[in-house]
Write a protein that holds these residues in place. Structure first.
Motif, short mmCIF file in Angstrom:
data_model
loop_
_atom_site.label_atom_id
_atom_site.label_comp_id
_atom_site.label_asym_id
_atom_site.label_seq_id
_atom_site.Cartn_x
_atom_site.Cartn_y
_atom_site.Cartn_z
N LEU A 22 11.70 1.76 -39.24
CA LEU A 22 10.90 0.76 -40.03
C LEU A 22 9.39 1.04 -40.03
CD1 LEU A 22 10.60 -1.89 -41.33
CD2 LEU A 22 10.56 -2.82 -39.16
N GLU A 23 8.89 1.69 -38.71
CA GLU A 23 7.39 1.98 -38.61
C GLU A 23 7.16 3.02 -39.63
OE1 GLU A 23 4.26 3.98 -35.64
OE2 GLU A 23 6.01 3.04 -34.82
N ALA A 24 7.81 4.04 -39.79
CA ALA A 24 7.75 5.42 -40.69
C ALA A 24 7.79 4.90 -42.09
CB ALA A 24 8.74 6.61 -40.53
N LEU A 25 8.52 4.03 -42.49
CA LEU A 25 8.65 3.33 -43.90
C LEU A 25 7.41 2.60 -43.96
CD1 LEU A 25 12.43 2.87 -44.19
CD2 LEU A 25 10.97 4.70 -45.78
N GLN A 26 6.93 1.60 -43.30
CA GLN A 26 5.76 0.87 -43.38
C GLN A 26 4.77 1.78 -43.65
OE1 GLN A 26 6.18 -1.44 -40.01
NE2 GLN A 26 7.05 -3.28 -41.03
N ARG A 27 4.56 2.86 -42.85
CA ARG A 27 3.37 4.02 -42.98
C ARG A 27 3.44 4.42 -44.34
NH1 ARG A 27 2.85 7.63 -37.98
NH2 ARG A 27 1.16 7.97 -39.13
N ALA A 28 4.49 4.79 -44.99
CA ALA A 28 4.55 5.27 -46.12
C ALA A 28 4.17 4.29 -47.28
CB ALA A 28 6.03 5.77 -46.42
N ILE A 29 4.68 3.12 -46.99
CA ILE A 29 4.54 2.06 -48.01
C ILE A 29 2.97 1.53 -48.13
CG2 ILE A 29 4.75 -0.33 -48.35
CD1 ILE A 29 7.92 0.10 -47.37
N ASN A 30 2.09 1.68 -46.92
CA ASN A 30 0.91 1.25 -46.94
C ASN A 30 -0.14 2.56 -47.81
OD1 ASN A 30 1.24 -1.09 -45.47
ND2 ASN A 30 0.96 -0.30 -43.24
N LEU A 31 0.63 3.58 -47.96
CA LEU A 31 -0.19 4.61 -48.47
C LEU A 31 -0.10 4.43 -50.20
CD1 LEU A 31 0.94 7.71 -46.92
CD2 LEU A 31 -1.27 6.84 -46.51
N ASP A 34 3.81 6.20 -55.51
CA ASP A 34 4.81 5.75 -56.71
C ASP A 34 6.24 5.71 -56.07
OD1 ASP A 34 2.74 5.47 -58.37
OD2 ASP A 34 2.83 7.52 -59.01
N ALA A 35 6.65 6.66 -55.28
CA ALA A 35 7.79 6.68 -54.80
C ALA A 35 7.71 7.34 -53.43
CB ALA A 35 8.55 7.81 -55.61
N ILE A 36 8.97 6.83 -52.65
CA ILE A 36 9.32 7.35 -51.30
C ILE A 36 10.64 7.94 -51.23
CG2 ILE A 36 9.43 6.35 -48.81
CD1 ILE A 36 7.47 4.31 -49.34
N PHE A 37 10.91 9.12 -50.50
CA PHE A 37 12.06 9.61 -50.47
C PHE A 37 12.52 9.42 -48.98
CE2 PHE A 37 10.37 11.43 -54.11
CZ PHE A 37 11.38 11.25 -54.92
N PHE A 38 13.56 8.83 -48.67
CA PHE A 38 14.04 8.31 -47.29
C PHE A 38 15.23 9.08 -47.05
CE2 PHE A 38 15.89 4.35 -44.89
CZ PHE A 38 15.42 5.17 -43.74
N PHE A 39 15.22 10.36 -46.17
CA PHE A 39 16.37 10.75 -45.79
C PHE A 39 16.96 10.21 -44.21
CE2 PHE A 39 15.12 15.25 -47.72
CZ PHE A 39 14.71 14.49 -48.83
N ALA A 59 3.29 -3.21 -52.83
CA ALA A 59 2.94 -1.67 -53.01
C ALA A 59 4.15 -1.25 -54.12
CB ALA A 59 3.36 -0.78 -51.94
N ARG A 60 5.25 -1.78 -54.30
CA ARG A 60 6.23 -1.73 -55.20
C ARG A 60 6.44 -0.13 -55.63
NH1 ARG A 60 5.21 -6.39 -59.54
NH2 ARG A 60 7.35 -5.54 -60.24
N ALA A 61 6.65 0.75 -54.48
CA ALA A 61 6.92 1.86 -54.47
C ALA A 61 8.72 2.14 -54.82
CB ALA A 61 6.90 2.74 -53.30
N GLN A 62 8.81 2.89 -55.62
CA GLN A 62 10.39 3.22 -55.57
C GLN A 62 10.97 3.97 -54.38
OE1 GLN A 62 10.00 5.16 -59.72
NE2 GLN A 62 11.76 3.95 -59.99
N ILE A 63 12.07 3.51 -53.78
CA ILE A 63 12.51 4.16 -52.53
C ILE A 63 13.79 4.58 -53.03
CG2 ILE A 63 13.03 3.86 -50.24
CD1 ILE A 63 11.26 1.47 -50.07
N TYR A 64 13.75 6.07 -52.58
CA TYR A 64 15.15 6.72 -53.02
C TYR A 64 15.67 7.21 -51.75
CZ TYR A 64 13.31 7.14 -57.83
OH TYR A 64 12.89 6.79 -58.97
N GLY A 65 16.98 7.15 -51.51
CA GLY A 65 17.70 7.49 -50.30
C GLY A 65 18.31 8.78 -50.58
#
Length: 110
Positions: A22-31, A34-39, A59-65
């Motif tokens: 959660l903390e890492a994803l929130q930090r990424a979202i705050n940046l 356009d997209a976040i890649f979550f492994f 933020a409306r980033a697309q999140i890809y897993g």
């Protein structure tokens, strides 16, 4: 060539500790990307799915897993079973206009 180099790199990594994204994803979202890649293996609390989606509303980033699960990495079929972790990553991706790919043993040997 890039795929082979990536898998060579990932083969030398080992997991440590529990999955608490959660903390890492929130930090990424705050940046505001356009997209976040979550492994991940996806083995975290179900509440993370809701929290990430809520945090990403503005933020409306697309999140890809990309699912990396030790059990699925042993599966050499082209139709891996859906684990709880896979389900969680799919929920995050679908709620955030992304998609998910499950890495299996079949992928590693090609």
């Amino acid at each position: 060539e890039n795929r082979r180099a990536f898998f060579d790199w990932i083969d030398h990594k080992s997991p440590r500790g529990a999955t608490e994204p959660l903390e890492a994803l929130q930090r990424a979202i705050n940046l505001r990307p356009d997209a976040i890649f979550f492994f991940s293996d996806g083995y975290f609390d179900d509440s993370i799915v809701t929290a990430v989606t809520r945090a990403n509303r503005a933020a409306r980033a697309q999140i890809y897993g990309l699912v990396f699960d030790e059990l699925l990495l042993q599966d050499t079929s082209t139709m891996p079973r859906e684990t709880d972790g896979t389900r969680r990553l799919k929920q995050i991706a679908e709620a955030n206009n992304g998609s998910v790919y499950v890495v299996t043993g079949h992928d590693l040997h090609h």
